[in-house]
Motif scaffolding. Structure first.
Motif, PDB file in Angstrom:
ATOM      1  N   GLN A  58       0.802  -1.218   0.000  1.00 29.30           N
ATOM      2  CA  GLN A  58       0.000   0.000   0.000  1.00 29.30           C
ATOM      3  C   GLN A  58       0.840   1.275   0.000  1.00 29.30           C
ATOM      4  OE1 GLN A  58      -3.340   0.006  -0.384  1.00 29.30           O
ATOM      5  NE2 GLN A  58      -3.039  -2.211  -0.604  1.00 29.30           N
ATOM      6  N   SER A  59       2.152   1.137   0.079  1.00 30.00           N
ATOM      7  CA  SER A  59       3.005   2.326   0.167  1.00 30.00           C
ATOM      8  C   SER A  59       3.160   2.980  -1.202  1.00 30.00           C
ATOM      9  CB  SER A  59       4.380   1.955   0.719  1.00 30.00           C
ATOM     10  OG  SER A  59       5.084   1.150  -0.211  1.00 30.00           O
ATOM     11  N   PRO A  60       3.232   4.319  -1.253  1.00 34.03           N
ATOM     12  CA  PRO A  60       3.460   5.007  -2.533  1.00 34.03           C
ATOM     13  C   PRO A  60       4.764   4.576  -3.191  1.00 34.03           C
ATOM     14  CG  PRO A  60       2.805   6.565  -0.809  1.00 34.03           C
ATOM     15  CD  PRO A  60       3.066   5.255  -0.135  1.00 34.03           C
ATOM     16  N   LEU A  61       5.769   4.288  -2.372  1.00 33.85           N
ATOM     17  CA  LEU A  61       7.058   3.849  -2.903  1.00 33.85           C
ATOM     18  C   LEU A  61       6.887   2.597  -3.750  1.00 33.85           C
ATOM     19  CD1 LEU A  61      10.166   4.195  -2.877  1.00 33.85           C
ATOM     20  CD2 LEU A  61      10.204   2.731  -0.854  1.00 33.85           C
ATOM     21  N   TRP A  62       6.119   1.631  -3.235  1.00 36.63           N
ATOM     22  CA  TRP A  62       5.912   0.389  -3.972  1.00 36.63           C
ATOM     23  C   TRP A  62       5.025   0.602  -5.185  1.00 36.63           C
ATOM     24  CZ3 TRP A  62       7.620  -4.232  -4.956  1.00 36.63           C
ATOM     25  CH2 TRP A  62       6.789  -5.085  -5.690  1.00 36.63           C
ATOM     26  N   LYS A  63       3.956   1.383  -5.034  1.00 37.29           N
ATOM     27  CA  LYS A  63       3.003   1.565  -6.138  1.00 37.29           C
ATOM     28  C   LYS A  63       3.679   2.154  -7.367  1.00 37.29           C
ATOM     29  CE  LYS A  63      -1.147   1.915  -3.277  1.00 37.29           C
ATOM     30  NZ  LYS A  63      -2.243   2.787  -2.784  1.00 37.29           N
ATOM     31  N   ASP A  64       4.586   3.120  -7.157  1.00 37.80           N
ATOM     32  CA  ASP A  64       5.307   3.698  -8.298  1.00 37.80           C
ATOM     33  C   ASP A  64       6.292   2.686  -8.883  1.00 37.80           C
ATOM     34  OD1 ASP A  64       4.064   6.200  -8.249  1.00 37.80           O
ATOM     35  OD2 ASP A  64       5.397   6.920  -6.681  1.00 37.80           O
ATOM     36  N   PHE A  65       6.947   1.939  -8.020  1.00 38.02           N
ATOM     37  CA  PHE A  65       7.910   0.934  -8.473  1.00 38.02           C
ATOM     38  C   PHE A  65       7.215  -0.130  -9.318  1.00 38.02           C
ATOM     39  CE2 PHE A  65       9.990  -3.197  -7.713  1.00 38.02           C
ATOM     40  CZ  PHE A  65      11.242  -2.920  -8.234  1.00 38.02           C
ATOM     41  N   ALA A  66       6.006  -0.527  -8.919  1.00 36.26           N
ATOM     42  CA  ALA A  66       5.282  -1.591  -9.615  1.00 36.26           C
ATOM     43  C   ALA A  66       4.759  -1.146 -10.978  1.00 36.26           C
ATOM     44  CB  ALA A  66       4.118  -2.079  -8.755  1.00 36.26           C
ATOM     45  N   GLN A  67       4.794   0.172 -11.267  1.00 36.46           N
ATOM     46  CA  GLN A  67       4.288   0.676 -12.538  1.00 36.46           C
ATOM     47  C   GLN A  67       5.355   0.736 -13.625  1.00 36.46           C
ATOM     48  OE1 GLN A  67       1.010   1.254 -13.160  1.00 36.46           O
ATOM     49  NE2 GLN A  67       0.773   0.386 -11.103  1.00 36.46           N
ATOM     50  N   LEU A 647      16.245   6.138 -19.485  1.00 41.89           N
ATOM     51  CA  LEU A 647      15.998   7.324 -18.666  1.00 41.89           C
ATOM     52  C   LEU A 647      14.504   7.607 -18.551  1.00 41.89           C
ATOM     53  CD1 LEU A 647      18.819   9.735 -19.933  1.00 41.89           C
ATOM     54  CD2 LEU A 647      18.663   8.647 -17.699  1.00 41.89           C
ATOM     55  N   GLU A 648      13.821   7.576 -19.694  1.00 48.94           N
ATOM     56  CA  GLU A 648      12.417   7.969 -19.719  1.00 48.94           C
ATOM     57  C   GLU A 648      11.497   6.914 -19.108  1.00 48.94           C
ATOM     58  OE1 GLU A 648      11.679   8.783 -23.791  1.00 48.94           O
ATOM     59  OE2 GLU A 648      12.861  10.630 -23.828  1.00 48.94           O
ATOM     60  N   MET A 649      11.830   5.622 -19.325  1.00 47.24           N
ATOM     61  CA  MET A 649      10.923   4.566 -18.892  1.00 47.24           C
ATOM     62  C   MET A 649      11.348   3.885 -17.598  1.00 47.24           C
ATOM     63  SD  MET A 649      10.051   2.769 -22.550  1.00 47.24           S
ATOM     64  CE  MET A 649       8.771   1.777 -21.785  1.00 47.24           C
ATOM     65  N   PHE A 650      12.594   4.114 -17.186  1.00 46.03           N
ATOM     66  CA  PHE A 650      13.068   3.475 -15.957  1.00 46.03           C
ATOM     67  C   PHE A 650      13.487   4.510 -14.913  1.00 46.03           C
ATOM     68  CE2 PHE A 650      16.291   1.437 -13.291  1.00 46.03           C
ATOM     69  CZ  PHE A 650      15.588   0.324 -12.874  1.00 46.03           C
ATOM     70  N   MET A 651      14.375   5.440 -15.320  1.00 42.66           N
ATOM     71  CA  MET A 651      14.902   6.395 -14.363  1.00 42.66           C
ATOM     72  C   MET A 651      13.812   7.334 -13.849  1.00 42.66           C
ATOM     73  SD  MET A 651      17.433   7.484 -12.615  1.00 42.66           S
ATOM     74  CE  MET A 651      18.921   6.825 -13.351  1.00 42.66           C
ATOM     75  N   TYR A 652      12.989   7.885 -14.742  1.00 47.91           N
ATOM     76  CA  TYR A 652      11.942   8.806 -14.308  1.00 47.91           C
ATOM     77  C   TYR A 652      10.947   8.149 -13.343  1.00 47.91           C
ATOM     78  CZ  TYR A 652      13.299  12.544 -17.566  1.00 47.91           C
ATOM     79  OH  TYR A 652      13.967  13.555 -18.207  1.00 47.91           O
ATOM     80  N   PRO A 653      10.393   6.970 -13.709  1.00 47.80           N
ATOM     81  CA  PRO A 653       9.473   6.315 -12.756  1.00 47.80           C
ATOM     82  C   PRO A 653      10.157   5.960 -11.436  1.00 47.80           C
ATOM     83  CG  PRO A 653       9.217   5.379 -14.945  1.00 47.80           C
ATOM     84  CD  PRO A 653      10.438   6.244 -14.990  1.00 47.80           C
ATOM     85  N   LEU A 654      11.431   5.551 -11.506  1.00 47.63           N
ATOM     86  CA  LEU A 654      12.145   5.210 -10.279  1.00 47.63           C
ATOM     87  C   LEU A 654      12.313   6.439  -9.390  1.00 47.63           C
ATOM     88  CD1 LEU A 654      13.630   3.064  -8.650  1.00 47.63           C
ATOM     89  CD2 LEU A 654      15.713   3.661  -9.900  1.00 47.63           C
ATOM     90  N   LEU A 655      12.678   7.572 -10.002  1.00 50.17           N
ATOM     91  CA  LEU A 655      12.820   8.811  -9.231  1.00 50.17           C
ATOM     92  C   LEU A 655      11.485   9.224  -8.623  1.00 50.17           C
ATOM     93  CD1 LEU A 655      15.158  10.888 -11.592  1.00 50.17           C
ATOM     94  CD2 LEU A 655      15.744   9.910  -9.364  1.00 50.17           C
ATOM     95  N   GLU A 656      10.411   9.008  -9.398  1.00 54.19           N
ATOM     96  CA  GLU A 656       9.088   9.352  -8.885  1.00 54.19           C
ATOM     97  C   GLU A 656       8.719   8.480  -7.684  1.00 54.19           C
ATOM     98  OE1 GLU A 656       4.539   9.882 -10.617  1.00 54.19           O
ATOM     99  OE2 GLU A 656       6.261   9.800 -11.977  1.00 54.19           O
ATOM    100  N   SER A 657       9.099   7.205  -7.742  1.00 52.21           N
ATOM    101  CA  SER A 657       8.805   6.322  -6.610  1.00 52.21           C
ATOM    102  C   SER A 657       9.631   6.715  -5.389  1.00 52.21           C
ATOM    103  CB  SER A 657       9.077   4.865  -6.992  1.00 52.21           C
ATOM    104  OG  SER A 657      10.456   4.628  -7.161  1.00 52.21           O
ATOM    105  N   LEU A 658      10.889   7.137  -5.614  1.00 47.83           N
ATOM    106  CA  LEU A 658      11.745   7.526  -4.496  1.00 47.83           C
ATOM    107  C   LEU A 658      11.253   8.794  -3.805  1.00 47.83           C
ATOM    108  CD1 LEU A 658      15.308   6.788  -5.927  1.00 47.83           C
ATOM    109  CD2 LEU A 658      14.072   5.510  -4.175  1.00 47.83           C
TER     110      LEU A 658
END
Length: 686
Positions: A58-67, A647-658
């Motif tokens: 349920q954490s935002p960190l996980w939800k962004d990572f899972a996307q 960068l666009e499909m991995f780094m950006y979503p990862l930064l958003e999850s962090l």
């Protein structure tokens, strides 16, 4: 790997239906460390897996990572298949309701994993153990559930004929050995009250039963585990223990057996093995525990016997002792990153550098590196080892407040500081720098502190500055950072130590430490995103230039190919002319006519062919060169496209999850016999 994991979990479920009719089972009251046997090499304990899994999912960190769009990244070869498979397993385990059901049934209350050495005969040349996981055992508490049979049928997804179950009587217990023929998996399990014991060997499961029957000592009675587990935080959600000494003892025995089995055993090989293992001598245990919450705390402790440590390793712990941090007031509140450490040993690093230079010997030019050091000492009028190095202490650190993205390139705003023990010596070195022709230093007195700075045409953001404040030499990207540190130190309310995020991580206490790290994750991820954006924009401009050059190269390639084709066509015409002239000469000579002119024409054609061959060789060489350039451009373009996609499909979503993490910090301590590190990260309120 995934199928093996599923099968293991499946047959842990099978264990729960070992008694007909799903009878109500009496529960044991013991913690699982009283169930595992003593002598573990490593253990992993989870005390409320169901709660922790729910919090994670349920954490935002996980939800962004899972996307993350890992499928597209894998198809485009941005990530390899192994990383994708691992990602899919993790996401499926956390996200899939069925997987959560299995996990909650099996591991919902608590579970523990122990890894035990299965030692072979020391005099045997056979491997130490055929399977390093053969000594692994899982102990978990489960609840009876009438839906288990249905779950098993859905989970197995294969004919029952491929599964073989053998029963083994051990005292009052009935062990079940399950073999899955198609997968080569064997699981040994037994149910005791509300416990399920499962392992990959009969021996390790029997060892647990001996503890339950009070015929053997438990892990809670193991002196090594007991000492290490005292470092675990109270009410920890996870706890990990590692017996380091035992591990490397097993490694030594295993390598020795391998050397014997492969006829590679020799005094030299044994000496190399001993030298390698000596680096780890003296290290006893490692303990790690986690309390998962909005403010997650982790505690890691390394236990060692200093007298048994390798001399090269022991010197680190002699130098690195806990002490008061007098730099907490230096960084201003807007600092994104702050770091302080009191374990710098310049003398040791200098000796290592000189030793390396001596071993390297003179350069190809004949210049001896050690002589260059003497030249520097003559210039300074000081001995590096005896005067310069002792002038500095063992404390270093610094902070970053921002990255300026408005200039020609990103400019980090940082300040570095180092402890000074002899200001006169350091000042003498700085005075020497002022005499160098390319150093035009200016000074500014600010609040009783002299700031030296180098004025550059890049603006006020880039004015390399330095000066003394209290017992430290400060070196900053610009004067304003120096002033901010002085203001923060004199007006405590404006320092990072008073910032809420910093205080929430328990980093502002006066407790003696060896190092402290703080990262404002929310701001840092935003800055990193800006740097990535800049990189993409710069890359796009470079790509436009390269594309234009590539287009020109492709046009040159087409022209070169056309030129070669025309030459080949011209050579064919000349070869046809040779055939025609040879026939003409033969006919003339056959009728006794004069063939002189025809022979002269033939000679001219041969000359033309020779000249054309030379020209054709040059054209082909040029064609190969241009073709190589074009292919290299295409190869680089594919690599650039992959980087941009990453960068666009991995780094950006990862930064958003962090960005779900508000802040992160660490603090370390050194005490007699152990080094302890506390790690904190604070999640944002949802």
């Amino acid at each position: 790997m995934k199928k093996t994991l599923i099968i293991v979990l499946t047959f842990l479920i099978l264990a729960s239906v070992g008694f007909a009719g799903y009878l109500f089972l009496q529960k044991t009251d013991d913690r699982l460390n009283t169930v595992l046997p003593e002598g573990a090499v490593a253990t992993f304990e989870v005390h409320d897996f169901k709660k922790t899994l729910g919090q994670l999912s349920q954490s935002p960190l996980w939800k962004d990572f899972a996307q993350l769009d890992i499928d597209t990244l894998a198809k485009k070869r941005v990530v390899d298949d192994r990383l994708k498979s691992f990602y899919d397993i993790i996401v499926d385990f956390v996200e899939n309701p069925s997987s959560q059901t299995y996990a909650n049934m099996l591991l919902g209350h608590e579970f523990a994993i122990g890894l035990y050495p299965l030692k072979a005969d020391p005099n045997s040349s056979a491997p130490l153990v055929a399977d390093p996981l053969a000594g692994a055992v899982l102990v978990t508490r489960v609840e009876p559930d009438a839906q288990f049979i249905e779950l098993i049928a859905r989970l197995l997804q294969q004919p029952a004929k491929d599964v073989r179950i053998k029963k083994i009587k051990y005292g009052e217990h009935l062990l079940r050995v399950v073999n899955v023929n198609t997968m080569g998996v064997q699981v040994v399990y037994v149910r005791v009250k509300d416990l399920v014991l499962a392992g990959l060997s009969t021996r390790v499961v029997k060892n647990v039963l001996d503890v339950l029957d009070e015929d053997a000592l438990s892990l809670s009675q193991d002196i090594h585990y007991t000492e290490a587990s005292q470092s675990h935080m109270k009410d920890s959600d996870f706890a990990f223990y590692w017996h380091i000494y035992e591990t490397f003892d097993l490694i030594k025995l295993g390598v020795q057996k391998y050397l014997m089995a492969t006829d590679m055993d020799s005094p030299a090989a044994q000496e190399r093995l001993d030298e390698f293992l000596q680096q780890f001598s003296g290290f006893n245990y490692f303990a790690f525990s986690v309390v998962w919450d909005m403010l997650t705390e982790m505690n890691a402790v390394m236990h060692f016997d200093q007298e048994e440590l390798h001399p090269g390793v022991a010197s680190n712990y002699v130098t690195c002792q806990s002490g008061e941090n007098k730099t907490l007031e230096f960084p201003p509140q807007e600092s994104l990153v702050y770091y302080w450490n009191r374990c710098l040993d310049l003398g040791k690093k200098w000796d290592e550098m000189i030793d390396t230079l001596k071993k390297a010997g003179p350069k190809a030019s004949g210049v001896d590196p050690t002589q260059q050091v003497k030249v520097i000492e003559q210039t300074l009028g000081l001995s590096m080892r005896d005067q310069v190095i002792p002038a500095f202490g063992n404390e270093i650190g610094g902070y970053v407040t921002d990255v300026n993205m408005e200039g020609m390139f990103p400019i980090p705003k940082f300040l570095f500081f180092i402890q000074v023990l002899d200001q006169e010596i350091v000042q003498a070195i700085l005075d020497k720098l002022k005499t160098l022709p390319f150093f035009v230093l200016q000074t500014e007195d600010y609040d009783q502190t002299t700031i030296n700075y180098l004025s550059l045409p890049l603006g006020s953001d880039v004015e390399p500055s330095f000066g003394f404040y209290k017992d430290f030499l400060m070196i900053a990207m610009n004067r304003q950072l120096m002033k901010s540190s002085i203001d923060a130190a004199k007006n405590g309310s404006s320092s990072l130590a008073r910032q809420d995020s910093f205080r929430a991580l328990k980093l502002n206490s006066k407790e003696e430490s060896t190092d402290i790290l703080f990262i404002d994750m929310d701001q840092v991820t935003s800055v990193v995103r800006d740097v990535v954006d800049y990189t993409l924009q710069w890359q796009e401009k470079e790509n436009l230039k390269k594309n234009a050059f590539q287009k020109g190269s492709e046009n040159r390639l087409k022209d070169a190919q056309d030129s070669v084709r025309k030459m080949m066509s011209g050579k064919k015409e000349l070869n046809d002319k040779v055939l025609s002239l040879n026939k003409q000469i033969k006919d003339l000579e056959g009728t006794n006519q004069d063939a002189t002119q025809a022979k002269a024409d033939l000679a001219d054609v041969y000359k033309a062919i020779t000249a054309l061959d030379v020209e054709l060789t040059g054209a082909r060489e040029q064609l190969i060169e241009i073709d190589g350039i074009v292919k290299e451009f295409k190869k680089n373009s594919r690599a650039i496209n992959q980087k941009q996609m990453a960068l666009e499909m991995f780094m950006y979503p990862l930064l958003e999850s962090l960005q779900a993490i508000d802040s992160l910090g660490t603090r370390s301590f050194s005490q007699e016999g152990n080094i302890e590190s506390k790690i904190f990260f604070k999640l944002k309120e949802q």
